[in-house]
Motif scaffolding. Structure first.
Motif, PDB file in Angstrom:
ATOM      1  N   LEU A  60     -51.989  29.877   0.017  1.00 15.33           N
ATOM      2  CA  LEU A  60     -53.247  30.595   0.211  1.00 15.33           C
ATOM      3  C   LEU A  60     -53.368  31.124   1.636  1.00 15.33           C
ATOM      4  N   ILE A  61     -53.051  30.297   2.621  1.00 17.85           N
ATOM      5  CA  ILE A  61     -53.167  30.737   4.019  1.00 17.85           C
ATOM      6  C   ILE A  61     -52.211  31.901   4.297  1.00 17.85           C
ATOM      7  N   GLY A  62     -50.984  31.809   3.769  1.00 21.34           N
ATOM      8  CA  GLY A  62     -50.026  32.889   3.968  1.00 21.34           C
ATOM      9  C   GLY A  62     -50.484  34.192   3.342  1.00 21.34           C
ATOM     10  N   VAL A  63     -50.978  34.124   2.110  1.00 20.05           N
ATOM     11  CA  VAL A  63     -51.416  35.335   1.409  1.00 20.05           C
ATOM     12  C   VAL A  63     -52.682  35.900   2.048  1.00 20.05           C
ATOM     13  N   TRP A  64     -53.622  35.049   2.422  1.00 20.49           N
ATOM     14  CA  TRP A  64     -54.840  35.552   3.062  1.00 20.49           C
ATOM     15  C   TRP A  64     -54.549  36.146   4.434  1.00 20.49           C
ATOM     16  N   THR A  65     -53.516  35.638   5.108  1.00 19.86           N
ATOM     17  CA  THR A  65     -53.093  36.257   6.371  1.00 19.86           C
ATOM     18  C   THR A  65     -52.651  37.691   6.120  1.00 19.86           C
ATOM     19  N   LEU A  66     -51.861  37.895   5.050  1.00 24.44           N
ATOM     20  CA  LEU A  66     -51.473  39.253   4.656  1.00 24.44           C
ATOM     21  C   LEU A  66     -52.695  40.105   4.358  1.00 24.44           C
ATOM     22  N   CYS A  67     -53.615  39.566   3.571  1.00 23.12           N
ATOM     23  CA  CYS A  67     -54.799  40.335   3.166  1.00 23.12           C
ATOM     24  C   CYS A  67     -55.606  40.784   4.387  1.00 23.12           C
ATOM     25  N   TYR A  68     -55.781  39.892   5.346  1.00 20.81           N
ATOM     26  CA  TYR A  68     -56.533  40.254   6.548  1.00 20.81           C
ATOM     27  C   TYR A  68     -55.793  41.308   7.359  1.00 20.81           C
ATOM     28  N   ASN A  69     -54.504  41.105   7.565  1.00 19.35           N
ATOM     29  CA  ASN A  69     -53.723  41.991   8.416  1.00 19.35           C
ATOM     30  C   ASN A  69     -53.600  43.395   7.824  1.00 19.35           C
ATOM     31  N   ILE A  70     -53.222  43.470   6.539  1.00 20.79           N
ATOM     32  CA  ILE A  70     -53.082  44.775   5.898  1.00 20.79           C
ATOM     33  C   ILE A  70     -54.451  45.400   5.645  1.00 20.79           C
ATOM     34  N   GLY A  71     -55.452  44.559   5.348  1.00 22.19           N
ATOM     35  CA  GLY A  71     -56.801  45.084   5.163  1.00 22.19           C
ATOM     36  C   GLY A  71     -57.323  45.748   6.424  1.00 22.19           C
ATOM     37  N   ARG A  72     -57.129  45.103   7.562  1.00 24.53           N
ATOM     38  CA  ARG A  72     -57.549  45.698   8.836  1.00 24.53           C
ATOM     39  C   ARG A  72     -56.778  46.985   9.115  1.00 24.53           C
ATOM     40  N   THR A 132     -36.948  43.319  11.377  1.00 27.17           N
ATOM     41  CA  THR A 132     -36.786  41.943  10.931  1.00 27.17           C
ATOM     42  C   THR A 132     -37.936  41.479  10.036  1.00 27.17           C
ATOM     43  N   VAL A 133     -39.132  42.041  10.216  1.00 26.99           N
ATOM     44  CA  VAL A 133     -40.304  41.547   9.482  1.00 26.99           C
ATOM     45  C   VAL A 133     -40.173  41.797   7.978  1.00 26.99           C
ATOM     46  N   PRO A 134     -40.023  43.050   7.528  1.00 26.00           N
ATOM     47  CA  PRO A 134     -39.893  43.232   6.073  1.00 26.00           C
ATOM     48  C   PRO A 134     -38.592  42.681   5.517  1.00 26.00           C
ATOM     49  N   LEU A 135     -37.492  42.795   6.265  1.00 26.57           N
ATOM     50  CA  LEU A 135     -36.210  42.332   5.734  1.00 26.57           C
ATOM     51  C   LEU A 135     -36.188  40.824   5.535  1.00 26.57           C
ATOM     52  N   ARG A 136     -36.869  40.080   6.388  1.00 22.30           N
ATOM     53  CA  ARG A 136     -36.969  38.631   6.169  1.00 22.30           C
ATOM     54  C   ARG A 136     -37.663  38.353   4.840  1.00 22.30           C
ATOM     55  N   HIS A 137     -38.746  39.098   4.576  1.00 22.15           N
ATOM     56  CA  HIS A 137     -39.439  38.929   3.298  1.00 22.15           C
ATOM     57  C   HIS A 137     -38.494  39.199   2.132  1.00 22.15           C
ATOM     58  N   PHE A 138     -37.726  40.274   2.225  1.00 25.71           N
ATOM     59  CA  PHE A 138     -36.870  40.659   1.107  1.00 25.71           C
ATOM     60  C   PHE A 138     -35.740  39.654   0.885  1.00 25.71           C
ATOM     61  N   VAL A 139     -35.144  39.154   1.956  1.00 29.18           N
ATOM     62  CA  VAL A 139     -34.045  38.199   1.811  1.00 29.18           C
ATOM     63  C   VAL A 139     -34.550  36.883   1.220  1.00 29.18           C
ATOM     64  N   ALA A 192     -46.049  35.610  10.700  1.00 31.24           N
ATOM     65  CA  ALA A 192     -46.498  34.266  10.316  1.00 31.24           C
ATOM     66  C   ALA A 192     -46.712  34.110   8.824  1.00 31.24           C
ATOM     67  N   GLN A 193     -47.028  35.205   8.131  1.00 28.68           N
ATOM     68  CA  GLN A 193     -47.411  35.098   6.717  1.00 28.68           C
ATOM     69  C   GLN A 193     -46.262  34.609   5.845  1.00 28.68           C
ATOM     70  N   LEU A 194     -45.020  35.013   6.165  1.00 24.81           N
ATOM     71  CA  LEU A 194     -43.889  34.681   5.309  1.00 24.81           C
ATOM     72  C   LEU A 194     -43.608  33.185   5.243  1.00 24.81           C
ATOM     73  N   PRO A 195     -43.412  32.481   6.369  1.00 24.50           N
ATOM     74  CA  PRO A 195     -43.102  31.052   6.228  1.00 24.50           C
ATOM     75  C   PRO A 195     -44.211  30.267   5.545  1.00 24.50           C
ATOM     76  N   ARG A 232     -48.528  42.329  14.513  1.00 23.50           N
ATOM     77  CA  ARG A 232     -47.159  41.958  14.166  1.00 23.50           C
ATOM     78  C   ARG A 232     -47.002  40.437  14.116  1.00 23.50           C
ATOM     79  N   ARG A 233     -47.751  39.745  14.905  1.00 26.73           N
ATOM     80  CA  ARG A 233     -47.656  38.280  14.885  1.00 26.73           C
ATOM     81  C   ARG A 233     -48.120  37.720  13.552  1.00 26.73           C
ATOM     82  N   LEU A 234     -49.219  38.247  13.033  1.00 25.95           N
ATOM     83  CA  LEU A 234     -49.686  37.792  11.727  1.00 25.95           C
ATOM     84  C   LEU A 234     -48.675  38.152  10.642  1.00 25.95           C
ATOM     85  N   ALA A 235     -48.057  39.330  10.765  1.00 24.94           N
ATOM     86  CA  ALA A 235     -47.052  39.739   9.784  1.00 24.94           C
ATOM     87  C   ALA A 235     -45.859  38.791   9.784  1.00 24.94           C
TER      88      ALA A 235
END
Length: 437
Positions: A117-129, A17-24, A85-88, A80-83
Motif C-alpha cells: 500500500l505504501i509503495g503504490v500510494w507513493t506512486l499515486c501521489y508522485n504521478i498525481g502531482r 535506472t528508475v523505469p528499467l528497475r521496475h521492468f526487470v 522509493a516506490q519500487l522496493p 525522483r526520490r519518490l519514484a
C-alpha cells in the motif's frame, strides 16, 4: 525500424535506472508467477494471481507511468526520490503477499499489504502531482482515474489482509464476498485496464502511424468519459450487493473495453510501418478483448454479482489475451526504446547507430511469440472444450518456456546495449541529490 517519435519529449524522462528497475523486477515476478502456476496448480492460485497481476503487470505499469507521464506530457516528474522509493516498497509487499498465500501464513499478509500500500500510494501521489501540470487529454484522464483505482484497490486489499489474519470484516459490517468482488474489479478493470486503455490511446497511433479519424476520436472521448464511471458502478454494486448498479456498470465496462479493442484493431489494420513483435502481440490483445467483451456482456447482464463471473467470461481471454499480450508487446518496444535513448540518441547523425527494434533478437521474439500464443490457445481450449488430459500441463510448460525466452531477450538488451551494467541499473544511482525535487 523506429527511433524517437516526434511528439514526445524524451528529455523530460526520469533517469533510465528508475523505469528499467521496475521492468526487470516485474520480469522476475512474471517468471515466478508462471512457475508457481506450473508447480502448484490450483493450490497456488492466489499466490500466482498476485505474482502476475500485482507483481508483473502492476510493477510494469508503475515503471511505465513514471517514465512516460513526464515524456508524453512534456513536464518534469514531481519527485525522483519518490519514484525510486516506490519500487522496493511495492515489490517487498507483493512478494510477501505471495509468500503468505503459498505458505498459508495469514499473519504475514497485513504486514506485506502495508508495504504494498505504501509503495503504490507513493506512486499515486508522485504521478498525481505530476499530472496536475499536464493538459487533460485522453491518456492523462485515463491515468488520473487509474491512480484513484490503484489507491482504492490497495485500501481494499489491506482490509482483506487484516480479515485473513484477524477477522475484522464482521466488526466493520462488510461482507467478505462483496469486498472480494470489489477488490478484484478495482484491480483488473480499474487500475490495470484503465491504464491499458490510456496507454493504447497514445501507443497505438504512435507506433502504427495510422490515421485517426474524427469518428474514432469522438468514440474514444466517449469511452474516456464513461468507462471509469462503469468501473466505479460495477465495483460499488458488487460491494453493496446491488444487481441494478452492478449491471449498469457492467454494461459500461464491457462496452468500453469493446471500444478499446475496435479502435486498436483499426489502428493495426491501418498500420503504415514495418510489422513488429509489438504489433503482433497487440493483434492478439485486440481480438481477445473484442471476443471477451461480447461474451461477457451477456454473462454480466444475467448475473453481475456472481463470484464465478468476477472477470467475465472467459477470464483467461481477458487476463492472458487482453492484458498479458498488451504488456508483452509494450515491453518489447519500451525497454529497447529507453536504452536506445540513453545509449544511442546523441550519436544519431554522427555515426551509424541501430534502430530501437534492432536491439533485441527478432528470432527469439518470433519463437517466444509462437510459443506463448500456442500456450494461450491451449489454455483457453482446455477450459472451454473437451481436450486430451494433460493439455493444461502442456500449456503451462509452453508458457514457462516462452516466458523465459521473452524475459531473457529483454535482459539481453540491457546487458548488451545499456550504458550501465545490469547490477548498476538495479542498485546504482544515476542522478545526484541536486537533481531531485
Amino acid at each position: 525500424m523506429s527511433g524517437i517519435p516526434a511528439d514526445v519529449d524524451a528529455d523530460a524522462a526520469p533517469p533510465m535506472t528508475v523505469p528499467l528497475r521496475h521492468f526487470v523486477v516485474a520480469l522476475a515476478f512474471l517468471v515466478a508467477g508462471v512457475t508457481v502456476g506450473v508447480v502448484e496448480g490450483r493450490a497456488g492460485h492466489l499466490a500466482q494471481v498476485h505474482l502476475l497481476l500485482a507483481g508483473w503487470v502492476c510493477l510494469t505499469i508503475m515503471g511505465a507511468l513514471t517514465q512516460f507521464v513526464p515524456v508524453w506530457c512534456g513536464i518534469e516528474l514531481h519527485s525522483r526520490r519518490l519514484a525510486a522509493a516506490q519500487l522496493p516498497l511495492a515489490a517487498v509487499g507483493i512478494a510477501g503477499l505471495a509468500a503468505g498465500f503459498l505458505t498459508a501464513t495469514p499473519a504475514v499478509l497485513p504486514v506485506a499489504g502495508a508495504f504494498a500500500l505504501i509503495g503504490v500510494w507513493t506512486l499515486c501521489y508522485n504521478i498525481g502531482r505530476t499530472l496536475l501540470a499536464a493538459e487533460p487529454d485522453v491518456t492523462a484522464i485515463h491515468f488520473g482515474w487509474a491512480l484513484l483505482f490503484f489507491a482504492l484497490v490497495t485500501a481494499a486489499g489491506i482490509v482483506l489482509a487484516l480479515d485473513h489474519a484477524a477477522g475484522v470484516l464482521p466488526l466493520l459490517g462488510i461482507g467478505r464476498q462483496g469486498l472480494l468482488l470489489a477488490h478484484g474489479t478495482l484491480a483488473v478493470f480499474g487500475a490495470v485496464l484503465t491504464t491499458v486503455a490510456g496507454a493504447l490511446a497514445q501507443l497505438a497511433p504512435m507506433f502504427t502511424q495510422a490515421d485517426t479519424g474524427k469518428v474514432d476520436a469522438a468514440v474514444q472521448r466517449a469511452e474516456t468519459a464513461v468507462y471509469p464511471l462503469g468501473v466505479l458502478a460495477l465495483a460499488g454494486g458488487r460491494l453493496i450487493g446491488s444487481p441494478v448498479l452492478a449491471r449498469f456498470g457492467a454494461v459500461l465496462v464491457a462496452a468500453g473495453l469493446g471500444v478499446v479493442a475496435v479502435l486498436l484493431a483499426r489502428q493495426l489494420v491501418g498500420a503504415r510501418v514495418e510489422w513488429s513483435p509489438m504489433l503482433t502481440r497487440y493483434s492478439v490483445a485486440a481480438l481477445s478483448l473484442f471476443l471477451w467483451a461480447g461474451l461477457t456482456m451477456f454473462a454480466w447482464w444475467n448475473d453481475p454479482l456472481a463470484y464465478a463471473g468476477l472477470l467475465g467470461q472467459p477470464s483467461t481471454v481477458l487476463l492472458v489475451g487482453g492484458v498479458g499480450f498488451v504488456v508483452l508487446g509494450t515491453l518489447y518496444h519500451v525497454v529497447p526504446f529507453i536504452v536506445w535513448v540513453h545509449r544511442y540518441s546523441d550519436r544519431l547523425g554522427f555515426e551509424d547507430v541501430p534502430m530501437v527494434d534492432d536491439l533485441y533478437d527478432h528470432r527469439i521474439a518470433a519463437i517466444d511469440g509462437v510459443t506463448l500464443i500456442t500456450a494461450y490457445g491451449l489454455l483457453v481450449s482446455s477450459q472451454w472444450l473437451e481436450t486430451p488430459d494433460g493439455t493444461a500441463l502442456v500449456a503451462g510448460g509452453l508458457a514457462f518456456f516462452g516466458t523465459v525466452l521473452f524475459a531473457g531477450n529483454l535482459v539481453a538488451v540491457l546487458v548488451e546495449h545499456s550504458p550501465q551494467s545490469l547490477p548498476t541499473l538495479l542498485t546504482g544511482r544515476e542522478h545526484t541529490p541536486a537533481e531531485d525535487s
